[in-house]
Scaffold this motif. Structure first.
Motif, PDB file in Angstrom:
ATOM      1  N   LEU A  10       0.824  -1.204   0.000  1.00 15.02           N
ATOM      2  CA  LEU A  10       0.000   0.000   0.000  1.00 15.02           C
ATOM      3  C   LEU A  10       0.860   1.256   0.000  1.00 15.02           C
ATOM      4  N   VAL A  11       1.936   1.225   0.787  1.00 12.54           N
ATOM      5  CA  VAL A  11       2.861   2.366   0.787  1.00 12.54           C
ATOM      6  C   VAL A  11       3.499   2.534  -0.591  1.00 12.54           C
ATOM      7  N   LEU A  12       3.939   1.409  -1.195  1.00  8.09           N
ATOM      8  CA  LEU A  12       4.548   1.472  -2.531  1.00  8.09           C
ATOM      9  C   LEU A  12       3.578   2.045  -3.563  1.00  8.09           C
ATOM     10  N   ILE A  13       2.322   1.622  -3.501  1.00  7.67           N
ATOM     11  CA  ILE A  13       1.331   2.115  -4.460  1.00  7.67           C
ATOM     12  C   ILE A  13       1.116   3.612  -4.296  1.00  7.67           C
ATOM     13  N   ASN A  14       1.040   4.069  -3.057  1.00 10.25           N
ATOM     14  CA  ASN A  14       0.875   5.503  -2.818  1.00 10.25           C
ATOM     15  C   ASN A  14       2.072   6.296  -3.327  1.00 10.25           C
ATOM     16  N   VAL A  15       3.271   5.775  -3.077  1.00 10.24           N
ATOM     17  CA  VAL A  15       4.483   6.460  -3.550  1.00 10.24           C
ATOM     18  C   VAL A  15       4.504   6.514  -5.068  1.00 10.24           C
ATOM     19  N   VAL A  38       4.757   7.892 -19.272  1.00 10.45           N
ATOM     20  CA  VAL A  38       4.795   7.963 -17.808  1.00 10.45           C
ATOM     21  C   VAL A  38       3.559   7.316 -17.206  1.00 10.45           C
ATOM     22  N   GLN A  39       2.398   7.602 -17.774  1.00  5.07           N
ATOM     23  CA  GLN A  39       1.158   7.039 -17.262  1.00  5.07           C
ATOM     24  C   GLN A  39       1.176   5.511 -17.320  1.00  5.07           C
ATOM     25  N   ILE A  40       1.630   4.974 -18.467  1.00  5.93           N
ATOM     26  CA  ILE A  40       1.650   3.519 -18.632  1.00  5.93           C
ATOM     27  C   ILE A  40       2.620   2.878 -17.644  1.00  5.93           C
ATOM     28  N   LEU A  41       3.823   3.452 -17.502  1.00  3.84           N
ATOM     29  CA  LEU A  41       4.834   2.867 -16.620  1.00  3.84           C
ATOM     30  C   LEU A  41       4.373   2.863 -15.165  1.00  3.84           C
ATOM     31  N   PHE A  42       3.879   3.985 -14.687  1.00  2.78           N
ATOM     32  CA  PHE A  42       3.471   4.052 -13.277  1.00  2.78           C
ATOM     33  C   PHE A  42       2.210   3.232 -13.041  1.00  2.78           C
ATOM     34  N   PHE A  43       1.282   3.240 -13.996  1.00  3.12           N
ATOM     35  CA  PHE A  43       0.075   2.420 -13.829  1.00  3.12           C
ATOM     36  C   PHE A  43       0.432   0.939 -13.823  1.00  3.12           C
ATOM     37  N   ALA A  44       1.356   0.544 -14.716  1.00  6.71           N
ATOM     38  CA  ALA A  44       1.791  -0.857 -14.735  1.00  6.71           C
ATOM     39  C   ALA A  44       2.487  -1.222 -13.423  1.00  6.71           C
ATOM     40  N   GLY A  45       3.313  -0.305 -12.900  1.00  9.05           N
ATOM     41  CA  GLY A  45       3.986  -0.575 -11.632  1.00  9.05           C
ATOM     42  C   GLY A  45       3.006  -0.709 -10.480  1.00  9.05           C
ATOM     43  N   TYR A  51      -1.037  -6.766  -7.645  1.00  8.48           N
ATOM     44  CA  TYR A  51      -1.121  -8.205  -7.932  1.00  8.48           C
ATOM     45  C   TYR A  51      -0.229  -9.005  -6.975  1.00  8.48           C
ATOM     46  N   LEU A  52       1.004  -8.548  -6.799  1.00  6.70           N
ATOM     47  CA  LEU A  52       1.926  -9.270  -5.915  1.00  6.70           C
ATOM     48  C   LEU A  52       1.462  -9.212  -4.461  1.00  6.70           C
ATOM     49  N   GLY A  53       0.783  -8.133  -4.091  1.00  8.08           N
ATOM     50  CA  GLY A  53       0.315  -8.004  -2.723  1.00  8.08           C
ATOM     51  C   GLY A  53      -1.032  -8.654  -2.490  1.00  8.08           C
ATOM     52  N   GLY A  54      -1.632  -9.196  -3.554  1.00  4.23           N
ATOM     53  CA  GLY A  54      -2.937  -9.837  -3.398  1.00  4.23           C
ATOM     54  C   GLY A  54      -4.044  -8.865  -3.072  1.00  4.23           C
ATOM     55  N   ILE A  55      -3.940  -7.625  -3.590  1.00  5.38           N
ATOM     56  CA  ILE A  55      -4.933  -6.588  -3.317  1.00  5.38           C
ATOM     57  C   ILE A  55      -5.801  -6.406  -4.557  1.00  5.38           C
ATOM     58  N   ALA A  56      -7.099  -6.455  -4.397  1.00 10.47           N
ATOM     59  CA  ALA A  56      -8.036  -6.271  -5.509  1.00 10.47           C
ATOM     60  C   ALA A  56      -8.614  -4.861  -5.445  1.00 10.47           C
ATOM     61  N   PRO A  57      -8.306  -3.992  -6.430  1.00  9.28           N
ATOM     62  CA  PRO A  57      -8.799  -2.610  -6.371  1.00  9.28           C
ATOM     63  C   PRO A  57     -10.307  -2.505  -6.553  1.00  9.28           C
ATOM     64  N   HIS A  58     -10.934  -3.562  -7.090  1.00  8.29           N
ATOM     65  CA  HIS A  58     -12.375  -3.521  -7.314  1.00  8.29           C
ATOM     66  C   HIS A  58     -13.164  -4.112  -6.149  1.00  8.29           C
ATOM     67  N   LEU A  84      -5.650   4.756 -13.857  1.00  9.92           N
ATOM     68  CA  LEU A  84      -6.340   3.993 -14.907  1.00  9.92           C
ATOM     69  C   LEU A  84      -7.073   4.936 -15.853  1.00  9.92           C
ATOM     70  N   ALA A  85      -7.798   5.898 -15.281  1.00  9.08           N
ATOM     71  CA  ALA A  85      -8.525   6.872 -16.110  1.00  9.08           C
ATOM     72  C   ALA A  85      -7.560   7.672 -16.975  1.00  9.08           C
ATOM     73  N   TRP A  86      -6.477   8.153 -16.386  1.00 12.01           N
ATOM     74  CA  TRP A  86      -5.511   8.954 -17.154  1.00 12.01           C
ATOM     75  C   TRP A  86      -4.860   8.136 -18.264  1.00 12.01           C
ATOM     76  N   THR A  87      -4.585   6.872 -18.008  1.00 13.89           N
ATOM     77  CA  THR A  87      -3.960   6.037 -19.032  1.00 13.89           C
ATOM     78  C   THR A  87      -4.899   5.840 -20.217  1.00 13.89           C
ATOM     79  N   VAL A  88      -6.160   5.544 -19.934  1.00 13.10           N
ATOM     80  CA  VAL A  88      -7.136   5.363 -21.016  1.00 13.10           C
ATOM     81  C   VAL A  88      -7.316   6.662 -21.799  1.00 13.10           C
TER      82      VAL A  88
END
Length: 315
Positions: A10-15, A38-45, A51-58, A84-88
């Motif tokens: 969660l900390v990594l995602i916020n950063v 930039v949007q694609i790279l950070f969104f992918a990260g 995914y690795l943390g087993g967290i479902a955003p939905h 996600l919105a910015w990437t689309v």
């Protein structure tokens, strides 16, 4: 990878989310491709960490109902949905730019962006804060109905603008003429109106709903060239063949008309008083029509003096 403790991911995602926003703004509007990268790279990260943390955003995170971890969980999910919105939207902007029609498609683009933001806002309220989306949608529908009744004319202009854009009746820069006689070059189209620059250098603002109800003639398609006709009357005592040859030499001497397709001289009629002739020629664009017509009239005057041709009185 991170185990059952979601604090680190969660900390990594916020950063990552906050860093992506900062770098996205540093890129500036002049570098759309860099922004999208930039949007694609950070969104992918961020997605990889989720995914690795087993967290479902939905799905709401019921494990953390309060405290710092709950705050990190909600902010991480909000940032993920925002990216996600910015990437689309970034992909849509790149698509429009590749098609080289950013001005013509901006109405559709605005609608797509609004729909994406609305969907993300509902997703955040439902998946992050656990609010009942069905109730929100129903309430929004009632509010939309009330606003629709109050803004009938404005909404009519909006949907007429969308219909005109989808129908590709005209593009920015086209010369158009309406059934009421209004003519000009399209300089801007927006949600509510279309602006025409007339030959008198005036801007005419036409509501899209009014524009959609009129028949429209495009003077720029299939190309910018424009046909001009000029009628001339000569006294009947002269041979039509000589008159035709003189007028053909006038068209050949002109430097302001288009020579392909070749101009033509049409003998329209003859009576006891006059021979009626019509000169048919094309100009490169409607903007050069007046100067070309003036040149043709001047050449007709010189040719009449040189050939002894006499102009007839008006009918």
């Amino acid at each position: 990878m991170f185990g059952d403790d979601h604090t680190i991911p969660l900390v990594l995602i916020n950063v990552l989310g906050l860093a992506g926003i900062v770098i996205w703004h540093i890129q500036g509007c002049e570098r759309p491709t860099g922004r999208l990268t930039v949007q694609i790279l950070f969104f992918a990260g961020m997605s990889l960490v989720l995914y690795l943390g087993g967290i479902a955003p939905h799905q709401p995170d019921d494990a953390y109902a309060e405290g710092l971890t709950a705050l990190l969980s909600k902010s991480a999910r909000i940032l993920w949905w925002t990216h996600l919105a910015w990437t689309v939207i970034g992909f849509i902007h790149i698509y429009v730019r590749l098609n080289r029609k950013p001005q013509e498609a901006h109405l559709i683009l605005d609608m797509a962006v609004a729909a994406i933001y609305l969907g993300v806002a509902l997703s955040v309220m439902g998946f992050v804060f656990g609010l009942p989306i069905a109730t929100l949608v129903t309430t929004s529908g009632v509010v939309a109905l009330i606003l629709g009744l109050a803004l009938q004319n404005t909404l009519g202009d909006v949907f007429s603008g969308i219909a005109l854009t989808l129908g590709k009746a005209y593009a920015i820069g086209d010369w158009v003429q309406l059934s009421d006689g209004t003519a000009g070059r399209v300089t801007e189209t927006n949600w509510r109106s279309t602006n025409l620059l007339t030959g008198l250098n005036n801007i005419v603002v036409l509501p899209n709903s009014l524009l959609a109800k009129q028949s429209l003639t495009s003077l720029s398609r299939p190309d910018e060239s424009h046909l001009i006709t000029l009628g001339v009357r000569f006294t009947a005592g002269q041979r039509p063949r000589i008159v035709e040859g003189a007028m053909r030499s006038v068209l050949e001497a002109s430097t302001r008309i288009v020579k392909e397709p070749p101009p033509a001289v049409a003998l329209k009629g003859i009576d006891a008083k006059a021979i009626e002739v019509e000169l048919q020629f094309r100009v490169a664009s409607l903007a050069t029509g007046t100067s070309a017509r003036n040149e043709i009239i001047d050449l007709i005057h010189d040719r009449c003096e040189a050939s002894g041709l006499s102009l007839a009185e008006p009918a």
